[in-house]
Design an enzyme around this catalytic site. Structure first.
Site, PDB file in Angstrom:
ATOM      1  N   GLY A 153       1.490   3.186  -2.781  1.00 55.77           N
ATOM      2  CA  GLY A 153       1.057   4.152  -4.039  1.00 55.77           C
ATOM      3  C   GLY A 153       1.425   3.658  -5.043  1.00 55.77           C
ATOM      4  O   GLY A 153       2.001   4.099  -6.288  1.00 55.77           O
ATOM      5  N   LYS A 154       1.739   2.148  -5.037  1.00 57.85           N
ATOM      6  CA  LYS A 154       2.239   1.103  -6.323  1.00 57.85           C
ATOM      7  C   LYS A 154       1.263   2.116  -7.943  1.00 57.85           C
ATOM      8  O   LYS A 154       1.974   2.090  -8.930  1.00 57.85           O
ATOM      9  CB  LYS A 154       2.988  -0.165  -6.240  1.00 57.85           C
ATOM     10  CG  LYS A 154       3.590  -0.414  -4.986  1.00 57.85           C
ATOM     11  CD  LYS A 154       3.096  -1.944  -5.149  1.00 57.85           C
ATOM     12  CE  LYS A 154       2.342  -2.554  -4.174  1.00 57.85           C
ATOM     13  NZ  LYS A 154       2.069  -2.293  -3.052  1.00 57.85           N
ATOM     14  N   GLN A 165       1.630  -6.282  -3.202  1.00 56.92           N
ATOM     15  CA  GLN A 165       2.457  -6.455  -1.988  1.00 56.92           C
ATOM     16  C   GLN A 165       3.323  -5.668  -1.304  1.00 56.92           C
ATOM     17  O   GLN A 165       3.761  -4.725  -2.507  1.00 56.92           O
ATOM     18  CB  GLN A 165       2.609  -8.025  -1.548  1.00 56.92           C
ATOM     19  CG  GLN A 165       1.146  -8.773  -1.502  1.00 56.92           C
ATOM     20  CD  GLN A 165       1.157  -8.634  -2.378  1.00 56.92           C
ATOM     21  OE1 GLN A 165       1.203  -9.941  -2.931  1.00 56.92           O
ATOM     22  NE2 GLN A 165      -0.769  -9.416  -2.338  1.00 56.92           N
ATOM     23  N   ASP A 172       0.862  -1.456  -0.113  1.00 52.70           N
ATOM     24  CA  ASP A 172       0.278   0.043  -0.439  1.00 52.70           C
ATOM     25  C   ASP A 172       1.142   1.677   0.221  1.00 52.70           C
ATOM     26  O   ASP A 172       0.544   2.432   0.464  1.00 52.70           O
ATOM     27  CB  ASP A 172      -0.834  -0.284   0.903  1.00 52.70           C
ATOM     28  CG  ASP A 172      -2.088  -1.130   1.098  1.00 52.70           C
ATOM     29  OD1 ASP A 172      -2.157  -1.679   0.190  1.00 52.70           O
ATOM     30  OD2 ASP A 172      -2.046  -1.512   2.679  1.00 52.70           O
ATOM     31  N   GLY A 209      -4.045  -4.216  -3.995  1.00 55.76           N
ATOM     32  CA  GLY A 209      -5.727  -3.437  -4.037  1.00 55.76           C
ATOM     33  C   GLY A 209      -4.778  -2.070  -4.190  1.00 55.76           C
ATOM     34  O   GLY A 209      -3.971  -1.492  -3.681  1.00 55.76           O
ATOM     35  N   HIS A 210      -4.994  -2.037  -5.942  1.00 56.58           N
ATOM     36  CA  HIS A 210      -3.967  -0.535  -5.841  1.00 56.58           C
ATOM     37  C   HIS A 210      -4.573   0.749  -7.239  1.00 56.58           C
ATOM     38  O   HIS A 210      -5.602   0.799  -7.547  1.00 56.58           O
ATOM     39  CB  HIS A 210      -2.917  -0.988  -6.807  1.00 56.58           C
ATOM     40  CG  HIS A 210      -1.712  -2.512  -7.320  1.00 56.58           C
ATOM     41  ND1 HIS A 210      -0.974  -2.627  -7.933  1.00 56.58           N
ATOM     42  CD2 HIS A 210      -1.511  -2.685  -5.671  1.00 56.58           C
ATOM     43  CE1 HIS A 210      -0.823  -3.550  -7.013  1.00 56.58           C
ATOM     44  NE2 HIS A 210      -1.074  -3.654  -6.117  1.00 56.58           N
TER      45      HIS A 210
HETATM   46  P1  GDP Z   1      -0.991   0.387  -3.535  1.00 59.65           P
HETATM   47  O1  GDP Z   1      -1.471  -1.446  -3.119  1.00 59.65           O
HETATM   48  O2  GDP Z   1       1.060  -0.017  -2.801  1.00 59.65           O
HETATM   49  O3  GDP Z   1      -1.083   0.535  -4.638  1.00 59.65           O
HETATM   50  O4  GDP Z   1      -1.113   1.356  -2.642  1.00 59.65           O
HETATM   51  P2  GDP Z   1      -2.962   1.592  -2.887  1.00 59.65           P
HETATM   52  O5  GDP Z   1      -4.198   2.036  -3.397  1.00 59.65           O
HETATM   53  O6  GDP Z   1      -3.575   0.865  -1.576  1.00 59.65           O
HETATM   54  O7  GDP Z   1      -2.466   2.759  -1.465  1.00 59.65           O
HETATM   55  C1  GDP Z   1      -2.413   3.880  -1.877  1.00 59.65           C
HETATM   56  C2  GDP Z   1      -3.103   5.599  -1.348  1.00 59.65           C
HETATM   57  O8  GDP Z   1      -2.754   6.231  -1.206  1.00 59.65           O
HETATM   58  C3  GDP Z   1      -4.362   5.184  -2.058  1.00 59.65           C
HETATM   59  O9  GDP Z   1      -5.904   5.773  -1.983  1.00 59.65           O
HETATM   60  C4  GDP Z   1      -3.815   6.183  -3.135  1.00 59.65           C
HETATM   61  O10 GDP Z   1      -4.801   6.727  -3.846  1.00 59.65           O
HETATM   62  C5  GDP Z   1      -3.104   7.413  -1.885  1.00 59.65           C
HETATM   63  N1  GDP Z   1      -2.161   7.317  -2.322  1.00 59.65           N
HETATM   64  C6  GDP Z   1      -1.701   7.939  -3.375  1.00 59.65           C
HETATM   65  N2  GDP Z   1      -0.137   8.143  -3.380  1.00 59.65           N
HETATM   66  C7  GDP Z   1      -0.252  10.258  -2.744  1.00 59.65           C
HETATM   67  C8  GDP Z   1       0.220  10.606  -1.834  1.00 59.65           C
HETATM   68  O11 GDP Z   1       1.245  11.142  -2.660  1.00 59.65           O
HETATM   69  N3  GDP Z   1      -0.208  11.385  -1.293  1.00 59.65           N
HETATM   70  C9  GDP Z   1      -2.126  11.603  -1.094  1.00 59.65           C
HETATM   71  N4  GDP Z   1      -2.539  11.698   0.529  1.00 59.65           N
HETATM   72  N5  GDP Z   1      -2.263  10.076  -0.945  1.00 59.65           N
HETATM   73  C10 GDP Z   1      -1.532   8.980  -2.108  1.00 59.65           C
HETATM   74  P1  IMO Z   2      -1.186  -4.755  -2.011  1.00 63.56           P
HETATM   75  O1  IMO Z   2      -0.515  -4.540  -3.360  1.00 63.56           O
HETATM   76  C1  IMO Z   2      -0.976  -4.928   2.508  1.00 63.56           C
HETATM   77  C2  IMO Z   2      -0.930  -8.695   3.613  1.00 63.56           C
HETATM   78  C3  IMO Z   2      -1.901  -8.959   4.439  1.00 63.56           C
HETATM   79  C4  IMO Z   2      -1.698 -10.062   5.349  1.00 63.56           C
HETATM   80  C5  IMO Z   2      -0.710 -11.054   4.549  1.00 63.56           C
HETATM   81  C6  IMO Z   2      -1.368 -12.177   3.865  1.00 63.56           C
HETATM   82  O2  IMO Z   2      -2.206  -3.796  -2.293  1.00 63.56           O
HETATM   83  O3  IMO Z   2       0.304  -3.390  -1.705  1.00 63.56           O
HETATM   84  P2  IMO Z   2      -2.250 -12.721   2.103  1.00 63.56           P
HETATM   85  O4  IMO Z   2      -3.942 -12.875   1.692  1.00 63.56           O
HETATM   86  O5  IMO Z   2      -1.707 -12.702   0.898  1.00 63.56           O
HETATM   87  O6  IMO Z   2      -2.690 -14.427   2.148  1.00 63.56           O
HETATM   88  O7  IMO Z   2      -2.371 -12.190   3.184  1.00 63.56           O
HETATM   89  O8  IMO Z   2      -0.329 -10.071   3.656  1.00 63.56           O
HETATM   90  N1  IMO Z   2      -0.851  -8.433   2.289  1.00 63.56           N
HETATM   91  C7  IMO Z   2      -1.311  -6.807   1.755  1.00 63.56           C
HETATM   92  N2  IMO Z   2      -1.189  -5.813   2.501  1.00 63.56           N
HETATM   93  N3  IMO Z   2      -0.964  -4.181   0.679  1.00 63.56           N
HETATM   94  C8  IMO Z   2      -1.262  -5.696   0.094  1.00 63.56           C
HETATM   95  O9  IMO Z   2      -1.361  -5.658  -1.031  1.00 63.56           O
HETATM   96  C9  IMO Z   2      -0.942  -6.895   0.107  1.00 63.56           C
HETATM   97  N4  IMO Z   2      -1.702  -7.884   0.180  1.00 63.56           N
HETATM   98  C10 IMO Z   2      -1.775  -8.843   1.410  1.00 63.56           C
HETATM   99  O10 IMO Z   2      -2.750  -8.047   4.850  1.00 63.56           O
HETATM  100  O11 IMO Z   2      -0.793  -9.614   6.260  1.00 63.56           O
HETATM  101 MG    MG Z   3      -2.271  -1.685  -1.568  1.00 63.89          MG
END
Ligand code: GDP
Ligand code: IMO
Ligand code: MG
Length: 425
Positions: A15-16, A225, A13, A40-41
């Protein structure tokens, strides 16, 4: 731009999704190579948010080819749900630009049941999985009994594999976990009913990537992840079940490692973690709540609140080493606004010694004491800054200190969720 691997530098999470979306403008092919819909991206374009779990984050750029590699585990229902949601918004998700490797393993209903059953039984010792069946699907892959996407063209093979799998899984589900057994016929028929929609997407992903590379096109590999959730190098056993390190981009998509030219680690300006496991810089106080609220730190997949803490340079140094990072993208800097001081963990104290890298014994990371350095905070709103020089001096100093501590340059800085809120250096 060269073939680039994007990985999460912390526990996910970071911000990939945002950075992959942004870099997709300069790439022709975008590939997911591991994980499944545990990811969840999030992408935000002109205020509209899209959350992708399986389909590569390049899909919003017209004409780009998006591929799901052999290293991914694919839930057919989740995939089609995502496809339909995008199509309903007018995004082209035709097989001309979206492909799945025939070698990609399928997540079956019994994988999801087993994932939930195991977590339920681990009372007090939960991993906190996403419940998407990821672990049990990779187990079957390693045990050489999994179903692969290519099997969908052979109904007899599907029936044989499902019936064989359920002989064992039903005993576990019913007798050990007291869960409902699954009916082999129903499982097969439900899967085969989806086959006509899935089959057109199956392709030779390796060949498509190889041809793109031969043509001089730029390929972007989208990790899911984070590095510290890697099955080998992460905080075992609180990890996911795939290799999240950059090297797996080669294995999980079928390309030779010599073609991977650049590895960008996505680093959140602080640290978050969902699920259980050690987290040395975790904040259980008002600062932690502040980061959670201001950063909207709630899971994009499960909605669970993310644990929040200070930036940890020890974790990042290890990430640099494990992935050969060429540069980093530093995200969510804007979230740190209005904190009176910023703290960075620069080392750990462990059994009377100072460590620059993680101790490797299981559970040891839960026993380290972080050594912090303090820097002044900032009050300015930086969301609209479009160059490094436009950032307040305190923010510039924070970025430079991170670069110094980990020995890698921040070539991308993100100051907001929107695609445009990005500074290129
Ligand atoms: P990912 O799994 O690495 O793709 O990241 P997620 O989407 O799960 O979580 C990142 C969150 O931060 C999302 O809600 C993005 O919209 C938000 N985000 C990404 N870059 C920035 C940033 O520079 N500033 C802020 N405030 N939010 C950001
Ligand atoms: P993105 O790509 C954050 C965590 C779960 C748990 C562990 C194992 O959005 O960054 P699993 O269901 O994979 O067997 O769970 O890994 N986890 C993540 N945490 N971002 C994710 O993906 C994750 N995918 C799995 O919360 O701790
Ligand atoms: Mg995510």
């Amino acid at each position: 731009m060269a073939n680039t691997v994007i990985i999460g530098a912390q526990w996910g999470d970071e911000g990939k999704g945002k950075i992959v979306d942004m870099l997709s403008a300069q790439s022709q092919v975008i590939v997911r190579f591991q994980g499944g819909n545990n990811a969840g991206h999030t992408i935000k374009v002109k205020g509209e948010e899209t959350i992708l779990h399986l389909i590569p984050s390049g899909i919003l750029h017209e004409g780009k080819v998006c591929l799901i590699g052999n290293g991914v585990v694919l839930d057919p229902t989740a995939f089609l749900g995502e496809l339909d949601a995008l199509a309903a918004r007018g995004v082209d998700v035709s097989p001309a630009r979206l492909g799945i490797s025939k070698k990609t393993h399928l997540i079956m209903p019994y994988h999801k049941s087993l994932d939930k059953a195991r977590e339920a039984k681990r009372a007090g010792q939960k991993i906190g999985t996403t419940g998407r069946g990821i672990g049990p699907c990779y187990e079957d892959k390693a045990a050489r009994v999994g179903l692969r996407a290519g099997d969908l063209s052979d109904p007899e093979l599907v029936r044989r594999k499902v019936s064989h799998a359920l002989q064992e899984k039903n005993i576990l589900l019913q007798e050990l976990y007291k869960f409902d057994a699954l009916d082999a016929n129903t499982v097969c028929e439900e899967l085969l009913a989806l086959a006509p929609r899935l089959l057109p997407y199956l392709c030779d992903v390796e060949a498509r990537i190889h041809e793109a590379v031969q043509d001089g096109q730029d390929v972007l590999f989208e990790g899911a992840q984070g590095i510290h959730l890697d099955i080998d190098h992460g905080t075992y056993p609180f990890v996911t079940s795939s290799n999240t390190v950059a090297g797996n981009a080669a294995i999980g998509s079928g390309i030779g490692p010599k073609h991977l030219n650049r590895v960008i680690g996505i680093v959140k300006a602080y640290t978050t973690r969902v699920g259980s496991g050690p987290f040395p810089t975790e904040l259980m106080d008002d600062t932690g709540s502040y980061l959670q609220t201001k950063g909207h730190e709630f899971g994009a997949t499960t909605g669970r609140p993310r644990r929040c803490g200070w930036l940890d340079a020890v974790i990042l140094r290890e990430t640099v080493r494990l992935n050969g990072l060429t540069d980093i993208a530093l995200t969510k800097l804007d979230v740190l606004q209005n904190l009176p001081v910023l703290r960075i963990c620069v080392a750990y104290e462990y059994e009377g010694k100072r460590l620059d890298y993680l101790p490797q014994e299981e559970g040891a990371l839960g026993r380290v004491t972080p050594v912090f350095e303090e820097m002044p905070g900032f009050e300015e709103d930086i969301c609209q800054c479009s160059s490094f020089d436009a950032l307040p001096a305190t923010v510039q100093a924070y970025v430079k200190r991170i670069e110094e501590l980990i020995g890698v340059r921040a070539s991308i800085i993100s100051v907001g969720a929107d695609r445009r809120q990005t500074i290129l250096r």
